[in-house]
Structure formats: structure tokens, C-alpha cells
Design an enzyme around this catalytic site. Structure first.
Site, PDB file in Angstrom:
ATOM      1  N   THR A   1       0.825  -1.211   0.000  1.00  0.00           N
ATOM      2  CA  THR A   1       0.000   0.000   0.000  1.00  0.00           C
ATOM      3  C   THR A   1       0.856   1.256   0.000  1.00  0.00           C
ATOM      4  O   THR A   1       0.551   2.237  -0.688  1.00  0.00           O
ATOM      5  CB  THR A   1      -0.945   0.009   1.213  1.00  0.00           C
ATOM      6  N   CYS A   2       1.936   1.233   0.747  1.00  0.00           N
ATOM      7  CA  CYS A   2       2.815   2.402   0.828  1.00  0.00           C
ATOM      8  C   CYS A   2       3.482   2.678  -0.517  1.00  0.00           C
ATOM      9  O   CYS A   2       3.618   3.841  -0.925  1.00  0.00           O
ATOM     10  CB  CYS A   2       3.880   2.186   1.898  1.00  0.00           C
ATOM     11  N   SER A   3       3.888   1.618  -1.209  1.00  0.00           N
ATOM     12  CA  SER A   3       4.620   1.762  -2.464  1.00  0.00           C
ATOM     13  C   SER A   3       3.714   2.006  -3.663  1.00  0.00           C
ATOM     14  O   SER A   3       4.109   2.684  -4.616  1.00  0.00           O
ATOM     15  CB  SER A   3       5.459   0.506  -2.730  1.00  0.00           C
TER      16      SER A   3
END
EC number: 1.11.1.25
Length: 225
Positions: free
Chosen positions: A110-112
Site C-alpha cells: 500500500t505504501c509503495s
């Protein structure tokens, strides 16, 4: 003093932001508190209670809208010279509007794929609405943050990637979460959030529960401006 340009902010090379302090390896000394034992016990109990709360589903934070951001030292690799440097929260936020958003971990899906790319994509719109600095914070070390940036091909993207490797800022905000019981080996991480600070005072705080990604996006921050 005039606000620095977005390009200058991306390398932290402006006059209003300290030109960068290189890490210096030095010996450290031990210091002992003179607080009464009972005070220390109470403090330890409070910390344990907060850690327990942080691992629960309900978000508990010591920071709120209207509060002054606590100061903390963060690290990064300066793209201008490749040197490992530090910057404080005070330096990032004094006299300007700054968006700080935190991710649980570099290289995580999700962060990337969503959180960081969203702020990179919307950086121009955020600046157009008066935001002077945008920074992504993670408890990963500065080497991991640099590798993450390079893996995403961000180059001179107008978002600073900052390491809170000692959880100094994360714990001061009360947004740590213990994932030690998970199989990924993440340990203690930061909850996902996005905040807007005006001269160091929190004006917007979008704090997620668990691993959710609903309110801390760049789009939600734009709506709040």
C-alpha cells in the site's frame, strides 16, 4: 523571509532550513535520572499502557489538531551530494505550511503503490494550495528509505523521504503500533497518517486505524485545504 521554492525544499538547501548536518560518530555517555522511583514506575506503567493501546484496533494518539508538533530529528540522504544528513521537525515546519505523512514501512504494497505515489502525483496541487513542504516519514532507516526511493524511480520528486529510525517522532506523536505478533517481522511501526502543520501547529490530522488507507491520502488532504 520569503518561503523557499519547492525545488529548494526537496533538497533542504534553503537558508531557512539548516544546510544539513552530517552524522558524526561519537561516543555517548550515560546519564541517570534523579526522579523518585515512584515517578519512574508510574511513567513506565504509562508507557506500557500506551503500547498496549497502540496494538489495539482503536487509534490512540497524543497529538491533536491545535497542538504544536514535537521536535524530533529525522535523517535522509541528500540527493545533491549523497551525504547522510539530519533535519529537525522544527526546521521543516517553522514559518511555513508543511504536510507530513507517515507510512508503516518502505517497500510494503500500500505504501509503495498508493500512499507515496499519491502525494508525488498531487504535489503540484498541494503547492498550489499553499503547501511549502511535503515529507514522507517512516521508521525504516535512511539506507532503506534511499533504496525505496531509487526503486520507485523518484529521482528529484518533490517529496522528502525521511527516516525516523529511532521512532523519536513516532513515539512523541503517540502513533506507534506494535506488529511484533505478525509474521512479517515488522516490529514496532508508525500508524499511517497525514497531517498539515502551519508554523509547526497541527491544522489537519488524518490518522488511520490498523492498516487502513482511507483518510490519509493526498486527495483527502487536498479536500481539507
Amino acid at each position: 523571509m520569503a518561503a523557499p521554492t519547492a525545488a529548494a525544499l526537496s533538497t533542504l538547501s534553503t537558508a531557512s532550513v539548516t544546510s544539513g548536518k552530517r552524522f558524526i560518530t561519537s561516543s555517548f555517555s550515560l546519564s541517570f535520572s534523579s526522579r523518585p522511583l515512584a515517578t519512574g514506575v508510574r511513567a513506565a506503567g504509562a508507557r506500557a499502557a500506551r503500547r498496549s493501546a497502540a496494538s489495539a484496533s482503536t487509534v490512540v494518539a497524543t497529538i491533536a489538531v491545535g497542538d504544536k508538533l514535537p521536535d524530533a530529528t529525522l535523517s535522509y540522504f541528500d540527493p545533491a551530494d549523497g551525504e547522510l544528513k539530519t533535519v529537525t521537525v522544527a526546521e521543516l515546519t517553522a514559518g511555513r505550511k508543511a504536510v507530513l505523512f507517515a507510512v508503516p514501512g518502505a517497500f510494503t504494497p500500500t505504501c509503495s503503490q498508493k500512499h507515496l505515489p499519491g502525494f508525488i502525483e498531487k504535489a503540484g496541487e498541494l503547492h498550489a494550495k499553499g503547501v511549502d513542504a511535503i515529507a514522507c516519514v517512516s521508521v525504516n532507516d535512511a539506507f532503506v528509505m534511499r533504496a525505496w526511493k531509487e526503486s520507485l524511480g523518484l529521482g528529484d520528486a518533490d517529496v522528502l523521504l525521511l527516516s525516523d529510525g529511532n521512532l523519536e517522532l513516532t513515539r512523541a506523536l503517540g502513533v506507534e503500533m506494535d506488529l511484533s505478533d505478525k509474521p512479517m517481522g515488522l516490529g514496532v511501526r508508525s500508524r499511517r497518517y497525514a497531517l498539515l502543520a502551519d508554523d509547526g501547529v497541527v491544522k489537519v490530522l488524518n490518522l488511520e486505524e490498523g492498516g487502513a488507507f482511507t483518510t490519509s491520502s493526498a486527495e483527502e488532504m487536498l479536500k481539507a485545504l
